[in-house]
Design a protein around this motif. Sequence first.
Motif, PDB file in Angstrom:
ATOM      1  N   THR A   3       0.833  -1.210   0.000  1.00 41.62           N
ATOM      2  CA  THR A   3       0.000   0.000   0.000  1.00 41.62           C
ATOM      3  C   THR A   3       0.861   1.251   0.000  1.00 41.62           C
ATOM      4  O   THR A   3       0.562   2.231  -0.703  1.00 41.62           O
ATOM      5  N   GLN A   6       2.383   1.711  -3.474  1.00 41.57           N
ATOM      6  CA  GLN A   6       1.380   2.195  -4.424  1.00 41.57           C
ATOM      7  C   GLN A   6       1.064   3.654  -4.176  1.00 41.57           C
ATOM      8  O   GLN A   6       0.910   4.443  -5.132  1.00 41.57           O
ATOM      9  N   ARG A   7       0.971   4.054  -2.919  1.00 39.60           N
ATOM     10  CA  ARG A   7       0.695   5.456  -2.623  1.00 39.60           C
ATOM     11  C   ARG A   7       1.847   6.345  -3.101  1.00 39.60           C
ATOM     12  O   ARG A   7       1.616   7.441  -3.600  1.00 39.60           O
ATOM     13  N   ASP A  10       1.278   6.841  -6.694  1.00 40.07           N
ATOM     14  CA  ASP A  10       0.113   7.703  -6.927  1.00 40.07           C
ATOM     15  C   ASP A  10       0.446   9.178  -6.716  1.00 40.07           C
ATOM     16  O   ASP A  10      -0.128  10.057  -7.370  1.00 40.07           O
TER      17      ASP A  10
END
Length: 242
Positions: A3, A6-7, A10
Motif C-alpha cells: 500500500t 502504491q501510494r 500515486d
Amino acid sequence: MATIRQRRIDLQGHDLSSRKDFMSTMLLAKDENGQAFCDEDVASHLAGLLLASFSTMHSTITSIMKYLAELPDVYDSVFREQNEILDVKPKGDHLTWEDIQKMKYSWSVASEVLRISTPGFGGFREAITDFTYEGFTVPKGSKIFWTFDATHKNPKYFPDPEKFEPSRFQGNGPAPYAFVPFGGGPRMCPGNEYARVVILVFMHNVVTKFRWEKLIPGENMIYYPAPRPARGLPVILHPNKP
C-alpha cells in the motif's frame, strides 16, 4: 508495504494538495538532511500510530469496565456525576465540551485506571548530555528506556500504590512527571486530549445506560502488549431504569 509503495507511485505527478492523510504526509516529508523517509520508516510510524490510537484506548476502556464492575461505590459516584450532567440538558441533546469539563470525578477514575493498568511499558529516549542518576553516570548519546511503573507504582508519589483510589487525582493531583501515561514534556502524546474525550464520552454513555457484572470474577490481566483481561472480560449488562 504494498500500500505504501502504491501510494508513493500515486503521489508522483499528481496534485499534492488533495493528499492530506498521514501516509501521504510522511511520504512527502523530508528529514533534517533533506532526505525522504524510506518505506520501512513510514510503515514503522504508521504501526506506532495504529497501536497508540487503537490498542491503548481499547485497553484503557476495557480496564475501566473491569474496575467499575468490581467497585460498586466508584460506579455509583460516576453514575451520579454523569446523571447530574444529563439532568440539566434537554432530552436527546448531545454532549458538549462544557459537559466534558464537568466530568472531574469520572476523569479521576479513568486516571487511576491509567495509573494502575497503564496501556504501555514506557518509552525510549536518548541522553542529550552527560548526567548522573542514583549514583550511575549516563553518558551523552546513551539510549534510555523509562518505565511507567517506576513512578505509577512508587509509594513515594502514590501511597499504597496497589489500592484503587481516584481521590489521588483530585485537588492538586500527583507531583509533576509522577503520572505519565501520555509521556511528558515536548514529546508528550499529541492525542492525550482526544483520548480524554473518547474515554469520558464512552463512560457517560455506558454508565447512564447500564450496570454490569463480570462473568469471571477472578479473571487475570495479561500483557500482550497492553494489559487486557485474559479471557476478554465477559459481562452481563443490566439496563438502568430511565
